[in-house]
Design an enzyme around this catalytic site. Structure first.
Site, PDB file in Angstrom:
ATOM      1  CD  GLU A  37      -3.248   0.258   0.196  1.00 49.59           C
ATOM      2  OE1 GLU A  37      -2.822   1.311  -0.341  1.00 49.59           O
ATOM      3  OE2 GLU A  37      -4.434  -0.109   0.107  1.00 49.59           O
ATOM      4  CG  ASN A  93      -7.197   4.418   5.416  1.00 48.02           C
ATOM      5  OD1 ASN A  93      -7.289   5.506   5.971  1.00 48.02           O
ATOM      6  ND2 ASN A  93      -8.079   4.011   4.528  1.00 48.02           N
ATOM      7  CG  ASP A 105     -13.001  -4.845  13.385  1.00 44.42           C
ATOM      8  OD1 ASP A 105     -12.080  -4.960  12.543  1.00 44.42           O
ATOM      9  OD2 ASP A 105     -13.150  -5.638  14.334  1.00 44.42           O
ATOM     10  CG  ASN A 164      -8.137   4.092   0.865  1.00 40.15           C
ATOM     11  OD1 ASN A 164      -6.945   4.187   1.133  1.00 40.15           O
ATOM     12  ND2 ASN A 164      -8.739   2.925   0.751  1.00 40.15           N
ATOM     13  CG  ASP A 217      -7.422   1.065  -1.991  1.00 43.76           C
ATOM     14  OD1 ASP A 217      -6.816   1.816  -1.209  1.00 43.76           O
ATOM     15  OD2 ASP A 217      -7.585  -0.152  -1.758  1.00 43.76           O
TER      16      ASP A 217
END
Length: 300
Positions: free
Chosen positions: A18, A101, A119, A151, A213
């Site tokens: 990522e 993130n 979660d 994100n 994403d």
């Protein structure tokens, strides 16, 4: 793993990449389940930079060159000191309701940090999330609320606009950045479907026409994003027109960035899926590359 047409492999054999970042002629990466940050040169040679036991994600740099990295599970942003030590830069527990993130850091050293909002891997009910702002002194502030899995985040070259991919929202949002780092009202940068009812994860995923994403800006103001449900990377114009869509075949695409000597190499984080139990048990993640026409711009 079948290599889709037009791609080359830069590095492979990891768990789940990522937050790719191009800096100092290297690609920097977080590998979730080996808990490490690595950087890779253009020949694919790997150097380990740090261990992040609670799972690394988003990265950025302070004006003095120190690395900031998200520590997902304990909801912190860590700072790498000149001697290589990782110390706590900020604790986001007061803002984040799920794993922290992706992140983008502006020219002043302010970090805008997303979180899951619930979660995800533990089967929790979906919920919107609050985007955090971490100032250079480590203080934490709620920057924007009610986001659908904020994100990949980007800042335009003039430093005036924050663009946030909402993976579960059928949209990408934009905010004006005020001089003190506060954000103006949310607006659609692009939207391509209704907001899903946040009932359960399978229903949400089924309602998504695309799930942006990790993402990156280019010099024409378009966004490249990895479509987490579509096995592709997409180049989208403001307003939502798809300018280009490149299939990653049998591999999922979960983040991308532009870099290389001329900024025209598209680096894509691929893996068979994003399921934690499967990715922990395998070494199937890779970075694929291809050349595009328009170089990267802005941050990250």
């Amino acid at each position: 793993m079948a290599l889709a047409p037009r791609f080359s492999v830069l590095v492979s054999g990891y768990t789940f990449f990522e937050s790719p970042r191009w800096r100092d002629d290297h690609l920097w990466l977080s590998d979730f389940y080996t808990h490490q940050i690595i950087r890779v040169d253009r020949q694919g040679r790997v150097e380990k930079i740090a261990d992040v036991p609670q799972q690394p994600s988003g990265m950025g740099w302070l004006p003095d060159g120190r690395l900031l990295v998200v520590s997902m599970r304990d909801r912190k942003v860590l700072r790498r000191e000149a001697d290589g030590r990782l110390v706590t830069h900020a604790d986001l527990s007061s803002v984040a309701n799920g794993h922290v993130n992706d992140m983008v850091v502006d020219a002043q050293g302010r970090a805008y940090v997303g979180n899951f909002g619930f979660d995800l891997m533990g089967g929790g009910a979906p919920h919107t999330a609050t985007l955090a702002r971490v100032d250079p002194d480590g203080s934490v502030h709620a920057a924007a609320e009610g986001l659908y899995f904020p994100n990949g985040s980007m800042i335009t070259p003039d430093g005036q606009t924050l663009i946030v991919a909402e993976t579960m929202g059928n949209r990408i949002s934009a905010f004006d950045i005020q001089p003190d780092g506060q954000l103006g009202p949310r607006r659609d940068w692009a939207a391509w479907g209704p907001l899903p009812a946040m009932t359960d994860v399978p229903s949400v995923l089924g309602a998504l026409k695309a799930a942006p994403d990790g993402a990156t800006l280019d010099a024409e103001g378009a966004v490249w994003f990895a479509d987490a449900v579509g096995h592709r990377v997409v180049r989208m114009a403001p307003g939502g027109e798809i300018l280009e869509s490149i299939s990653t075949g049998d591999q999922g695409a979960f983040a991308c960035t532009l870099g290389g000597p001329d900024g025209r190499t598209l680096f894509i984080c691929v893996a068979p899926d994003f399921l934690e139990h499967a990715r922990q048990a395998a070494r199937e993640a890779a970075i694929w590359t291809t050349t595009v026409n328009v170089p990267g711009a802005g941050r990250p």
